[in-house]
Design an enzyme around this catalytic site. Sequence first.
Site, mmCIF file in Angstrom:
data_model
loop_
_atom_site.group_PDB
_atom_site.id
_atom_site.type_symbol
_atom_site.label_atom_id
_atom_site.label_comp_id
_atom_site.label_asym_id
_atom_site.label_seq_id
_atom_site.Cartn_x
_atom_site.Cartn_y
_atom_site.Cartn_z
ATOM 1 C CG ASP A 40 -1.982 1.039 1.186
ATOM 2 O OD1 ASP A 40 -2.878 0.912 0.331
ATOM 3 O OD2 ASP A 40 -1.947 1.967 2.001
ATOM 4 C CD GLU A 76 -2.348 2.497 -3.286
ATOM 5 O OE1 GLU A 76 -3.513 2.876 -3.511
ATOM 6 O OE2 GLU A 76 -1.873 2.416 -2.139
#
Length: 398
Positions: A40, A76
């Site tokens: 993330d 990401e």
Amino acid sequence: MDYTGTGNTLNTRFPNVLALIMDSLRYWITEMHVDGFRFDLASSLARTLHDTDTLSSFFNIIHQDPVISQVKLIAEPWDIHEDGYMVGKFPAGWAEWNGMYRDCVRDYWRGGESKLREFAQRFTGSPDLYQGGYRSPMASINLITAHDGFTLQDLVSYNEKHNEANGEDNNDGANDNNSWNCGVEGPTDDPGINALRDKQKRNMLTTLFLSQGVPMLVAGDEFGRTQGGNNNAYCQDNEISWLNWENVDTELLEFTKGIIWFCKEHPSFRRRRWFQGLPVTGSDIEDIRWYLPEGELMPEESWEEDNAKSLGVYLNGKGIRCVNYDGRRLTDDSFYIIFNAHDEALEYVLPPDRCGKPWHKVIDTSDGFIGEDGESFAQGSSITVQDRSVLVLKCRED
């Protein structure tokens, strides 16, 4: 420093922090049999003090690790700070959520002013982002929706976010969603608008699964899950974010199953190498060709037209340039795919006989058709492509 927007950022410059990360990853792989990770806001891990650096200690220590370097590593590739948008900039061995793919495909199907050149780049695995640096089309994790933002149903049902239930006066969540409500904000009983929304969902699913790269599908998008226009539902543990299995759109579910099956059946849509745009050995036909509606090859000037909303692409099944698991050359049927984002039907001339004959319709998003033995058409003939739809034709390989 809060580079993530979720609090202070883990400082990967410290040896003990790197040790914690590496020990955790190894434990999850060796003891819990996890076969990959999605990081993330991964740009924050690439920061050396403040600047992002793909040669940082974090990447070096992962690449030299004999365990971690062998599993799936997905980034990401952004955070909220300066220089944090790193799509296409992660090193070899990493795959990335392709945010440019998401934005381009959304814009194309909502009728935005996107250029055909970028759409073609995204459809072919984003070579402009990943072809350098020893990366393959598999580096692109193609997505249209994610856990953040609109669901697929909401993407075709809302122009604006509706986050009032989150308690922040609708100030949270992204304001620019590249969405189109098809004429009415939110649910409607209008059969024409609902039919258009259904078609738009099929268009985006078809584009997603037939694009080179790795498709990512959000749970619930296959059966029409809605969050009522809430694009920041992380704080909602209730009907807004739950999967409602009693309200499944069975037609959409069957179409999604069909398009996944179709993609798995045909290696043309799962190429491990880049298109070269060169003739295939023993033929004067390239591995990929782009066509105008008139049946002519796409000229250079057409790629830059903002108002161009359609194109045809020919995929040569003999031009995969890979071998299968037993070492034999990999071949497939050839395909002609027509994307029409216009609000009116278009006539398309099919490729000449050198590209194959006859052509059989296998996918038509205008009516949800998926099959291997649809209507047949002669080479060079004209075919009607309905407004806002994708038509896929196949030429069988002997």
